[in-house]
Write a protein that holds these residues in place. Structure first.
Motif, PDB file in Angstrom:
ATOM      1  N   CYS A  78       0.853  -1.190   0.000  1.00 37.37           N
ATOM      2  CA  CYS A  78       0.000   0.000   0.000  1.00 37.37           C
ATOM      3  C   CYS A  78       0.886   1.236   0.000  1.00 37.37           C
ATOM      4  O   CYS A  78       1.845   1.328   0.784  1.00 37.37           O
ATOM      5  N   TRP A  79       0.528   2.198  -0.859  1.00 40.91           N
ATOM      6  CA  TRP A  79       1.223   3.474  -0.873  1.00 40.91           C
ATOM      7  C   TRP A  79       0.429   4.473  -0.025  1.00 40.91           C
ATOM      8  O   TRP A  79      -0.774   4.679  -0.231  1.00 40.91           O
ATOM      9  N   ILE A  80       1.118   5.118   0.900  1.00 42.34           N
ATOM     10  CA  ILE A  80       0.521   6.110   1.791  1.00 42.34           C
ATOM     11  C   ILE A  80       1.272   7.431   1.596  1.00 42.34           C
ATOM     12  O   ILE A  80       2.504   7.464   1.666  1.00 42.34           O
ATOM     13  N   ALA A  81       0.519   8.518   1.352  1.00 39.20           N
ATOM     14  CA  ALA A  81       1.132   9.818   1.046  1.00 39.20           C
ATOM     15  C   ALA A  81       1.889  10.357   2.255  1.00 39.20           C
ATOM     16  O   ALA A  81       1.458  10.244   3.409  1.00 39.20           O
ATOM     17  N   ARG A  82       3.034  10.976   1.968  1.00 38.30           N
ATOM     18  CA  ARG A  82       3.825  11.664   2.971  1.00 38.30           C
ATOM     19  C   ARG A  82       3.616  13.172   2.840  1.00 38.30           C
ATOM     20  O   ARG A  82       3.010  13.655   1.897  1.00 38.30           O
ATOM     21  N   GLY A  83       4.095  13.910   3.796  1.00 36.95           N
ATOM     22  CA  GLY A  83       4.008  15.356   3.736  1.00 36.95           C
ATOM     23  C   GLY A  83       2.710  15.875   4.345  1.00 36.95           C
ATOM     24  O   GLY A  83       1.824  15.117   4.747  1.00 36.95           O
ATOM     25  N   GLN A  84       2.587  17.206   4.393  1.00 36.27           N
ATOM     26  CA  GLN A  84       1.396  17.849   4.960  1.00 36.27           C
ATOM     27  C   GLN A  84       0.457  18.279   3.840  1.00 36.27           C
ATOM     28  O   GLN A  84       0.877  18.843   2.839  1.00 36.27           O
ATOM     29  N   HIS A  85      -0.825  18.060   4.091  1.00 43.48           N
ATOM     30  CA  HIS A  85      -1.864  18.387   3.114  1.00 43.48           C
ATOM     31  C   HIS A  85      -3.016  19.085   3.836  1.00 43.48           C
ATOM     32  O   HIS A  85      -3.027  19.187   5.066  1.00 43.48           O
ATOM     33  N   GLN A  86      -3.976  19.570   3.060  1.00 43.56           N
ATOM     34  CA  GLN A  86      -5.076  20.326   3.662  1.00 43.56           C
ATOM     35  C   GLN A  86      -6.404  19.899   3.063  1.00 43.56           C
ATOM     36  O   GLN A  86      -6.522  19.705   1.846  1.00 43.56           O
ATOM     37  N   ALA A  87      -7.401  19.796   3.940  1.00 40.49           N
ATOM     38  CA  ALA A  87      -8.790  19.568   3.516  1.00 40.49           C
ATOM     39  C   ALA A  87      -9.605  20.785   3.928  1.00 40.49           C
ATOM     40  O   ALA A  87      -9.586  21.182   5.096  1.00 40.49           O
ATOM     41  N   SER A  88     -10.300  21.400   2.963  1.00 47.71           N
ATOM     42  CA  SER A  88     -11.116  22.590   3.239  1.00 47.71           C
ATOM     43  C   SER A  88     -12.564  22.305   2.858  1.00 47.71           C
ATOM     44  O   SER A  88     -12.832  21.743   1.789  1.00 47.71           O
ATOM     45  N   PHE A  89     -13.505  22.728   3.725  1.00 48.85           N
ATOM     46  CA  PHE A  89     -14.918  22.493   3.469  1.00 48.85           C
ATOM     47  C   PHE A  89     -15.743  23.474   4.298  1.00 48.85           C
ATOM     48  O   PHE A  89     -15.213  24.194   5.153  1.00 48.85           O
ATOM     49  N   GLN A  90     -17.047  23.509   4.019  1.00 51.41           N
ATOM     50  CA  GLN A  90     -17.966  24.421   4.691  1.00 51.41           C
ATOM     51  C   GLN A  90     -18.784  23.658   5.737  1.00 51.41           C
ATOM     52  O   GLN A  90     -19.089  22.485   5.571  1.00 51.41           O
ATOM     53  N   GLY A  97     -30.973  26.997  20.615  1.00 51.21           N
ATOM     54  CA  GLY A  97     -32.325  26.505  20.365  1.00 51.21           C
ATOM     55  C   GLY A  97     -32.535  25.976  18.964  1.00 51.21           C
ATOM     56  O   GLY A  97     -33.681  25.726  18.576  1.00 51.21           O
ATOM     57  N   ASP A  98     -31.465  25.818  18.189  1.00 52.55           N
ATOM     58  CA  ASP A  98     -31.573  25.338  16.793  1.00 52.55           C
ATOM     59  C   ASP A  98     -32.505  26.195  15.955  1.00 52.55           C
ATOM     60  O   ASP A  98     -33.173  25.706  15.044  1.00 52.55           O
ATOM     61  N   ARG A  99     -32.549  27.502  16.264  1.00 47.65           N
ATOM     62  CA  ARG A  99     -33.455  28.386  15.518  1.00 47.65           C
ATOM     63  C   ARG A  99     -32.882  28.775  14.158  1.00 47.65           C
ATOM     64  O   ARG A  99     -33.622  29.164  13.264  1.00 47.65           O
ATOM     65  N   SER A 100     -31.556  28.696  14.012  1.00 47.60           N
ATOM     66  CA  SER A 100     -30.930  29.064  12.743  1.00 47.60           C
ATOM     67  C   SER A 100     -29.581  28.350  12.654  1.00 47.60           C
ATOM     68  O   SER A 100     -29.320  27.419  13.426  1.00 47.60           O
ATOM     69  N   ARG A 101     -28.728  28.803  11.723  1.00 45.88           N
ATOM     70  CA  ARG A 101     -27.432  28.166  11.516  1.00 45.88           C
ATOM     71  C   ARG A 101     -26.350  29.227  11.324  1.00 45.88           C
ATOM     72  O   ARG A 101     -26.573  30.248  10.671  1.00 45.88           O
ATOM     73  N   PHE A 102     -25.195  28.962  11.927  1.00 41.80           N
ATOM     74  CA  PHE A 102     -23.997  29.733  11.621  1.00 41.80           C
ATOM     75  C   PHE A 102     -23.307  29.065  10.441  1.00 41.80           C
ATOM     76  O   PHE A 102     -23.095  27.849  10.451  1.00 41.80           O
ATOM     77  N   LYS A 103     -22.911  29.849   9.449  1.00 36.84           N
ATOM     78  CA  LYS A 103     -22.113  29.309   8.351  1.00 36.84           C
ATOM     79  C   LYS A 103     -20.641  29.532   8.686  1.00 36.84           C
ATOM     80  O   LYS A 103     -20.246  30.616   9.099  1.00 36.84           O
ATOM     81  N   ALA A 104     -19.856  28.487   8.486  1.00 32.76           N
ATOM     82  CA  ALA A 104     -18.444  28.542   8.868  1.00 32.76           C
ATOM     83  C   ALA A 104     -17.608  27.822   7.832  1.00 32.76           C
ATOM     84  O   ALA A 104     -18.087  26.927   7.126  1.00 32.76           O
ATOM     85  N   GLY A 105     -16.351  28.225   7.738  1.00 30.81           N
ATOM     86  CA  GLY A 105     -15.385  27.542   6.895  1.00 30.81           C
ATOM     87  C   GLY A 105     -14.409  26.772   7.767  1.00 30.81           C
ATOM     88  O   GLY A 105     -14.035  27.219   8.856  1.00 30.81           O
ATOM     89  N   ALA A 106     -14.012  25.576   7.305  1.00 31.38           N
ATOM     90  CA  ALA A 106     -13.088  24.728   8.061  1.00 31.38           C
ATOM     91  C   ALA A 106     -11.890  24.380   7.187  1.00 31.38           C
ATOM     92  O   ALA A 106     -12.045  24.011   6.024  1.00 31.38           O
ATOM     93  N   ASP A 107     -10.716  24.530   7.751  1.00 29.04           N
ATOM     94  CA  ASP A 107      -9.470  24.088   7.122  1.00 29.04           C
ATOM     95  C   ASP A 107      -8.796  23.117   8.082  1.00 29.04           C
ATOM     96  O   ASP A 107      -8.545  23.463   9.247  1.00 29.04           O
ATOM     97  N   VAL A 108      -8.500  21.917   7.604  1.00 28.08           N
ATOM     98  CA  VAL A 108      -7.840  20.900   8.426  1.00 28.08           C
ATOM     99  C   VAL A 108      -6.513  20.552   7.759  1.00 28.08           C
ATOM    100  O   VAL A 108      -6.488  19.941   6.680  1.00 28.08           O
ATOM    101  N   ASN A 109      -5.431  20.973   8.374  1.00 23.77           N
ATOM    102  CA  ASN A 109      -4.105  20.561   7.915  1.00 23.77           C
ATOM    103  C   ASN A 109      -3.817  19.170   8.492  1.00 23.77           C
ATOM    104  O   ASN A 109      -3.938  18.961   9.704  1.00 23.77           O
ATOM    105  N   TRP A 110      -3.412  18.242   7.638  1.00 22.86           N
ATOM    106  CA  TRP A 110      -3.187  16.879   8.104  1.00 22.86           C
ATOM    107  C   TRP A 110      -1.924  16.291   7.483  1.00 22.86           C
ATOM    108  O   TRP A 110      -1.511  16.646   6.396  1.00 22.86           O
ATOM    109  N   GLU A 111      -1.338  15.381   8.215  1.00 23.94           N
ATOM    110  CA  GLU A 111      -0.249  14.550   7.708  1.00 23.94           C
ATOM    111  C   GLU A 111      -0.289  13.224   8.452  1.00 23.94           C
ATOM    112  O   GLU A 111      -0.890  13.127   9.527  1.00 23.94           O
ATOM    113  N   VAL A 112       0.315  12.223   7.865  1.00 29.19           N
ATOM    114  CA  VAL A 112       0.238  10.882   8.423  1.00 29.19           C
ATOM    115  C   VAL A 112       1.270  10.727   9.521  1.00 29.19           C
ATOM    116  O   VAL A 112       2.465  10.989   9.312  1.00 29.19           O
ATOM    117  N   SER A 113       0.812  10.325  10.690  1.00 23.73           N
ATOM    118  CA  SER A 113       1.727  10.036  11.803  1.00 23.73           C
ATOM    119  C   SER A 113       1.937   8.539  11.983  1.00 23.73           C
ATOM    120  O   SER A 113       2.914   8.123  12.615  1.00 23.73           O
TER     121      SER A 113
END
Length: 360
Positions: A78-90, A97-113
């Motif tokens: 199995c080949w597993i990627a090295r280095g740091q990468h990023q996943a971005s999503f909304q 009270g669940d009356r509405s929603r906050f919109k937010a952006g998420a950036d997750v920097n990840w690398e394999v440990s």
């Protein structure tokens, strides 16, 4: 076998390749080597599996073996990627009270440990695997605030991320991560303003409805008072005129009131029969008996006589009849004025006193 939607066959294992910039997860590919395997790529780590259950992790920096057989060759790589990468999503986080929603952006920097764990967990898509636990943690923070407190919820999330409780986030997938969340303050302000406008508009609409209801009630109060003052039978007449489909229901109620000798019910029911609105076969025996009795003693039940139908003709006056000598004697017509007298006996004519026949 291809992964990460690259959509092309992989090059031979000896050929160098470059990881894409939008890599979705560390798990790149799996294949069975046809000969002795030699690791040549710096951008990936190779996880080698052996028949006896052992494995090896090889990078350009060296190899780490775990229960590797002395003379065995790998059955799978199995080949597993090295280095740091990023996943971005909304994200959409609930408000208080669940009356509405906050919109937010998420950036997750990840690398394999842990390359072996990333291969075992088959981490093909980091966003898909980390989004659920990320949202679960952040919902506990965002639900403390309303839509008008977007700045406060953003600061609370930053404090939560810096608290040290996120150090192991993604470790169960063999990843080391760093999470960044940003609340869209402008969108939150716009959503809050839209909510306020909707509330104001809704209150104005409700106020207009209430005003219309009050006006309708005020306009109908006089009619309602007249109905109450006129008694039950007039109310039933009004209901019958407004909704003819309730005729059977109203007729049944009128009969019940007639049986109880409620004031006006028998009069009104009799009038409906006279006008042809109600047929006699629709009246039960008890009420029919009451009506017949009321006709025989109409001066008691109806002081002014039985009410007549609007379309009926008046009864013509009858001549007065003096009492005769016997009940079966024929009626004697009234005497003519001045010069006539009633005759004597059957078939005898009436004569003038000065006629010749009289003198004889």
């Amino acid at each position: 076998m291809t992964h990460n939607q690259w959509g092309r066959p992989w090059p031979p294992q000896d050929e160098e390749f470059v990881l894409p910039h939008d890599l979705r997860g560390p798990f790149i590919r799996e294949f069975a080597p046809q000969a002795a395997y030699r690791h040549r790529n710096s951008q990936v780590a190779s996880v080698l599996y052996y028949k006896n259950g052992g494995h090896s992790i090889i990078t350009v920096r060296g190899a780490e073996h775990n229960n590797k057989p002395m003379m065995g060759k790998p059955t799978s790589v199995c080949w597993i990627a090295r280095g740091q990468h990023q996943a971005s999503f909304q994200l959409e986080l609930p408000t208080y009270g669940d009356r509405s929603r906050f919109k937010a952006g998420a950036d997750v920097n990840w690398e394999v440990s842990d390359f072996y764990l990333a291969a075992e967990k088959r981490v093909v898509d980091v966003e898909r695997m980390l989004r659920p636990p990320l949202e679960a943690r952040l919902r506990g923070v965002s639900r403390r605030y309303g839509l008008d407190s977007a700045q406060q919820v953003d600061e609370a999330i930053q404090d939560e991320l810096a608290s040290g409780r996120w150090g192991g986030f993604g470790a169960d997938l063999g990843l080391a991560t760093q999470v960044f969340i940003r609340i869209d303050l402008g969108q939150a302000a716009a959503d809050h303003q839209a909510q306020m406008v909707a509330v104001e508009k809704g209150s104005k609409v409700q106020e207009a409805i209430d005003t219309a209801n009050k006006a309708r009630i005020a306009a109908n109060i006089d009619d309602a008072q007249k109905l109450i003052a006129a008694g039950e039978t007039f109310q039933y007449a009004t209901m019958l005129a407004q909704d003819p489909g309730r005729a059977n229901e109203i007729l049944g109620e009128l009969q019940r009131q007639a049986r109880e000798q409620r004031h006006g019910a028998l009069d009104y029911l009799t009038n409906l029969i006279n006008q042809g609105v109600v047929q006699r076969h629709q009246i039960d025996d008890q009420v029919q008996a009451l009506i017949e009795y009321s006709r025989s003693v109409s001066t008691t039940v109806f002081p002014n006589g039985l009410p007549q139908a609007p379309t009926s003709l008046p009864i013509p006056p009858m001549p007065a009849v003096p009492p005769g000598p016997a009940d079966d004697a024929p009626a004697i017509p009234p005497a003519p004025p001045n010069d006539t007298v009633p005759g004597q006996g059957q078939g005898q004519g009436v004569q003038d006193a000065s006629s010749p026949g009289a003198r004889e």
